[in-house]
Design a protein around this motif. Structure first.
Motif, PDB file in Angstrom:
ATOM      1  N   ALA A   1       8.336 -16.297   4.682  1.00 41.94           N
ATOM      2  CA  ALA A   1       8.759 -14.926   4.402  1.00 41.94           C
ATOM      3  C   ALA A   1       9.341 -14.295   5.665  1.00 41.94           C
ATOM      4  CB  ALA A   1       7.584 -14.105   3.892  1.00 41.94           C
ATOM      5  N   ARG A   2       8.654 -14.474   6.789  1.00 40.00           N
ATOM      6  CA  ARG A   2       9.147 -13.907   8.050  1.00 40.00           C
ATOM      7  C   ARG A   2      10.479 -14.535   8.461  1.00 40.00           C
ATOM      8  NH1 ARG A   2       6.450 -15.448  13.478  1.00 40.00           N
ATOM      9  NH2 ARG A   2       7.799 -17.162  12.995  1.00 40.00           N
ATOM     10  N   VAL A   3      10.614 -15.840   8.292  1.00 44.32           N
ATOM     11  CA  VAL A   3      11.860 -16.519   8.650  1.00 44.32           C
ATOM     12  C   VAL A   3      13.031 -15.946   7.841  1.00 44.32           C
ATOM     13  CG1 VAL A   3      13.080 -18.732   8.526  1.00 44.32           C
ATOM     14  CG2 VAL A   3      10.768 -18.641   9.448  1.00 44.32           C
ATOM     15  N   ILE A   4      12.837 -15.791   6.548  1.00 41.94           N
ATOM     16  CA  ILE A   4      13.910 -15.280   5.681  1.00 41.94           C
ATOM     17  C   ILE A   4      14.228 -13.823   6.000  1.00 41.94           C
ATOM     18  CG2 ILE A   4      14.489 -14.704   3.294  1.00 41.94           C
ATOM     19  CD1 ILE A   4      12.825 -17.269   2.550  1.00 41.94           C
ATOM     20  N   ILE A   5      13.196 -13.015   6.182  1.00 40.80           N
ATOM     21  CA  ILE A   5      13.409 -11.596   6.495  1.00 40.80           C
ATOM     22  C   ILE A   5      14.114 -11.446   7.832  1.00 40.80           C
ATOM     23  CG2 ILE A   5      12.180  -9.460   7.066  1.00 40.80           C
ATOM     24  CD1 ILE A   5      10.093 -10.459   4.901  1.00 40.80           C
ATOM     25  N   ASN A   6      13.728 -12.217   8.840  1.00 40.87           N
ATOM     26  CA  ASN A   6      14.404 -12.160  10.138  1.00 40.87           C
ATOM     27  C   ASN A   6      15.860 -12.603  10.026  1.00 40.87           C
ATOM     28  OD1 ASN A   6      12.128 -11.217  11.415  1.00 40.87           O
ATOM     29  ND2 ASN A   6      11.541 -13.187  12.262  1.00 40.87           N
ATOM     30  N   ALA A   7      16.131 -13.591   9.182  1.00 38.65           N
ATOM     31  CA  ALA A   7      17.509 -14.058   8.997  1.00 38.65           C
ATOM     32  C   ALA A   7      18.397 -12.961   8.420  1.00 38.65           C
ATOM     33  CB  ALA A   7      17.533 -15.286   8.092  1.00 38.65           C
ATOM     34  N   HIS A   8      17.794 -12.041   7.689  1.00 37.05           N
ATOM     35  CA  HIS A   8      18.543 -10.922   7.106  1.00 37.05           C
ATOM     36  C   HIS A   8      18.442  -9.667   7.972  1.00 37.05           C
ATOM     37  CE1 HIS A   8      19.696 -12.818   3.328  1.00 37.05           C
ATOM     38  NE2 HIS A   8      18.546 -13.460   3.400  1.00 37.05           N
ATOM     39  N   ARG A   9      18.041  -9.866   9.210  1.00 31.98           N
ATOM     40  CA  ARG A   9      17.906  -8.789  10.205  1.00 31.98           C
ATOM     41  C   ARG A   9      16.906  -7.719   9.766  1.00 31.98           C
ATOM     42  NH1 ARG A   9      23.444 -10.244  10.660  1.00 31.98           N
ATOM     43  NH2 ARG A   9      23.891 -10.989  12.754  1.00 31.98           N
ATOM     44  N   GLY A  10      15.841  -8.162   9.113  1.00 27.76           N
ATOM     45  CA  GLY A  10      14.791  -7.256   8.677  1.00 27.76           C
ATOM     46  C   GLY A  10      13.539  -7.404   9.516  1.00 27.76           C
ATOM     47  N   HIS A  11      12.504  -6.703   9.101  1.00 26.61           N
ATOM     48  CA  HIS A  11      11.224  -6.732   9.815  1.00 26.61           C
ATOM     49  C   HIS A  11      10.094  -6.829   8.797  1.00 26.61           C
ATOM     50  CE1 HIS A  11      13.198  -5.525  13.539  1.00 26.61           C
ATOM     51  NE2 HIS A  11      13.855  -4.633  12.824  1.00 26.61           N
ATOM     52  N   ILE A  12       9.026  -7.499   9.171  1.00 23.49           N
ATOM     53  CA  ILE A  12       7.828  -7.574   8.355  1.00 23.49           C
ATOM     54  C   ILE A  12       6.650  -7.211   9.244  1.00 23.49           C
ATOM     55  CG2 ILE A  12       7.594 -10.070   8.715  1.00 23.49           C
ATOM     56  CD1 ILE A  12       6.328 -10.208   5.887  1.00 23.49           C
ATOM     57  N   THR A  13       5.812  -6.284   8.767  1.00 22.34           N
ATOM     58  CA  THR A  13       4.646  -5.854   9.528  1.00 22.34           C
ATOM     59  C   THR A  13       3.408  -5.890   8.633  1.00 22.34           C
ATOM     60  OG1 THR A  13       5.063  -3.536   8.996  1.00 22.34           O
ATOM     61  CG2 THR A  13       5.974  -4.346  11.070  1.00 22.34           C
ATOM     62  N   VAL A  14       2.251  -5.966   9.263  1.00 19.94           N
ATOM     63  CA  VAL A  14       0.988  -6.030   8.539  1.00 19.94           C
ATOM     64  C   VAL A  14       0.029  -5.001   9.101  1.00 19.94           C
ATOM     65  CG1 VAL A  14      -0.985  -7.478   7.958  1.00 19.94           C
ATOM     66  CG2 VAL A  14       1.274  -8.479   8.081  1.00 19.94           C
ATOM     67  N   ASN A  15      -0.645  -4.303   8.204  1.00 17.18           N
ATOM     68  CA  ASN A  15      -1.702  -3.385   8.588  1.00 17.18           C
ATOM     69  C   ASN A  15      -2.904  -3.734   7.722  1.00 17.18           C
ATOM     70  OD1 ASN A  15      -3.312  -1.335   9.456  1.00 17.18           O
ATOM     71  ND2 ASN A  15      -2.017   0.315   8.695  1.00 17.18           N
ATOM     72  N   SER A  16      -4.044  -4.028   8.337  1.00 16.88           N
ATOM     73  CA  SER A  16      -5.212  -4.455   7.590  1.00 16.88           C
ATOM     74  C   SER A  16      -6.465  -3.765   8.094  1.00 16.88           C
ATOM     75  CB  SER A  16      -5.382  -5.973   7.704  1.00 16.88           C
ATOM     76  OG  SER A  16      -6.441  -6.404   6.895  1.00 16.88           O
ATOM     77  N   THR A  17      -7.284  -3.318   7.148  1.00 19.95           N
ATOM     78  CA  THR A  17      -8.563  -2.713   7.462  1.00 19.95           C
ATOM     79  C   THR A  17      -9.639  -3.501   6.724  1.00 19.95           C
ATOM     80  OG1 THR A  17      -7.510  -0.547   7.635  1.00 19.95           O
ATOM     81  CG2 THR A  17      -9.897  -0.564   7.404  1.00 19.95           C
ATOM     82  N   PRO A  18     -10.603  -4.062   7.461  1.00 19.71           N
ATOM     83  CA  PRO A  18     -11.655  -4.846   6.812  1.00 19.71           C
ATOM     84  C   PRO A  18     -12.334  -4.076   5.673  1.00 19.71           C
ATOM     85  CG  PRO A  18     -11.808  -5.079   9.178  1.00 19.71           C
ATOM     86  CD  PRO A  18     -10.789  -4.005   8.911  1.00 19.71           C
ATOM     87  N   ARG A  19     -12.547  -4.756   4.569  1.00 15.04           N
ATOM     88  CA  ARG A  19     -13.195  -4.246   3.364  1.00 15.04           C
ATOM     89  C   ARG A  19     -12.435  -3.115   2.681  1.00 15.04           C
ATOM     90  NH1 ARG A  19     -16.950  -5.911   6.722  1.00 15.04           N
ATOM     91  NH2 ARG A  19     -17.528  -4.022   7.768  1.00 15.04           N
ATOM     92  N   GLU A  20     -11.204  -2.825   3.139  1.00 17.32           N
ATOM     93  CA  GLU A  20     -10.387  -1.802   2.478  1.00 17.32           C
ATOM     94  C   GLU A  20      -9.107  -2.393   1.915  1.00 17.32           C
ATOM     95  OE1 GLU A  20      -9.684   1.869   4.451  1.00 17.32           O
ATOM     96  OE2 GLU A  20     -11.737   1.995   5.205  1.00 17.32           O
ATOM     97  N   GLY A  21      -8.497  -3.302   2.637  1.00 19.05           N
ATOM     98  CA  GLY A  21      -7.280  -3.921   2.128  1.00 19.05           C
ATOM     99  C   GLY A  21      -6.247  -4.172   3.199  1.00 19.05           C
ATOM    100  N   THR A  22      -5.164  -4.790   2.763  1.00 14.88           N
ATOM    101  CA  THR A  22      -4.072  -5.170   3.659  1.00 14.88           C
ATOM    102  C   THR A  22      -2.761  -4.697   3.067  1.00 14.88           C
ATOM    103  OG1 THR A  22      -5.290  -7.120   4.382  1.00 14.88           O
ATOM    104  CG2 THR A  22      -2.908  -7.129   4.763  1.00 14.88           C
ATOM    105  N   THR A  23      -1.905  -4.157   3.922  1.00 16.35           N
ATOM    106  CA  THR A  23      -0.568  -3.736   3.515  1.00 16.35           C
ATOM    107  C   THR A  23       0.450  -4.528   4.317  1.00 16.35           C
ATOM    108  OG1 THR A  23      -1.356  -1.502   3.069  1.00 16.35           O
ATOM    109  CG2 THR A  23       1.023  -1.782   3.340  1.00 16.35           C
ATOM    110  N   ILE A  24       1.364  -5.172   3.601  1.00 19.73           N
ATOM    111  CA  ILE A  24       2.466  -5.882   4.246  1.00 19.73           C
ATOM    112  C   ILE A  24       3.732  -5.105   3.918  1.00 19.73           C
ATOM    113  CG2 ILE A  24       3.796  -8.014   4.329  1.00 19.73           C
ATOM    114  CD1 ILE A  24       1.220  -9.495   3.628  1.00 19.73           C
ATOM    115  N   THR A  25       4.442  -4.686   4.953  1.00 22.20           N
ATOM    116  CA  THR A  25       5.653  -3.888   4.782  1.00 22.20           C
ATOM    117  C   THR A  25       6.864  -4.691   5.198  1.00 22.20           C
ATOM    118  OG1 THR A  25       4.376  -1.888   5.255  1.00 22.20           O
ATOM    119  CG2 THR A  25       6.787  -1.716   5.397  1.00 22.20           C
ATOM    120  N   ILE A  26       7.850  -4.738   4.316  1.00 22.35           N
ATOM    121  CA  ILE A  26       9.106  -5.440   4.590  1.00 22.35           C
ATOM    122  C   ILE A  26      10.218  -4.401   4.632  1.00 22.35           C
ATOM    123  CG2 ILE A  26      10.782  -7.107   3.714  1.00 22.35           C
ATOM    124  CD1 ILE A  26       8.358  -8.447   2.281  1.00 22.35           C
ATOM    125  N   THR A  27      10.989  -4.422   5.698  1.00 25.81           N
ATOM    126  CA  THR A  27      12.107  -3.501   5.865  1.00 25.81           C
ATOM    127  C   THR A  27      13.376  -4.322   6.044  1.00 25.81           C
ATOM    128  OG1 THR A  27      10.624  -1.968   6.985  1.00 25.81           O
ATOM    129  CG2 THR A  27      12.985  -1.554   7.204  1.00 25.81           C
TER     130      THR A  27
END
Length: 68
Positions: free
Chosen positions: A32-58
């Motif tokens: 996913a990161r390889v493809i997003i970077n190839a399209h000049r995008g960004h992928i970030t992750v924010n995670s809080t234990p026992r609450e959840g994880t958010t992956i953001t693709i721009t």
């Protein structure tokens, strides 16, 4: 939090390395990161234990073509 440093590494499976019940090869976020970077995008992750994880693709709205 320590595992977040490695989630985009190829073959990384987090805490599930020895768990045969969880299938996969640990390549999904890597590719996913390889493809997003190839399209000049960004992928970030924010995670809080026992609450959840958010992956953001721009991705950019438009991609400027290189001049020859």
């Amino acid at each position: 939090p320590e595992a977040l440093k490695h989630i985009f590494e190829r073959y990384h499976r987090g805490d599930h390395q020895g768990d045969k019940k969880i299938k996969g090869h640990g390549q999904g976020l890597y590719y996913a990161r390889v493809i997003i970077n190839a399209h000049r995008g960004h992928i970030t992750v924010n995670s809080t234990p026992r609450e959840g994880t958010t992956i953001t693709i721009t991705l950019p709205k438009t991609v400027k073509k290189k001049k020859r």
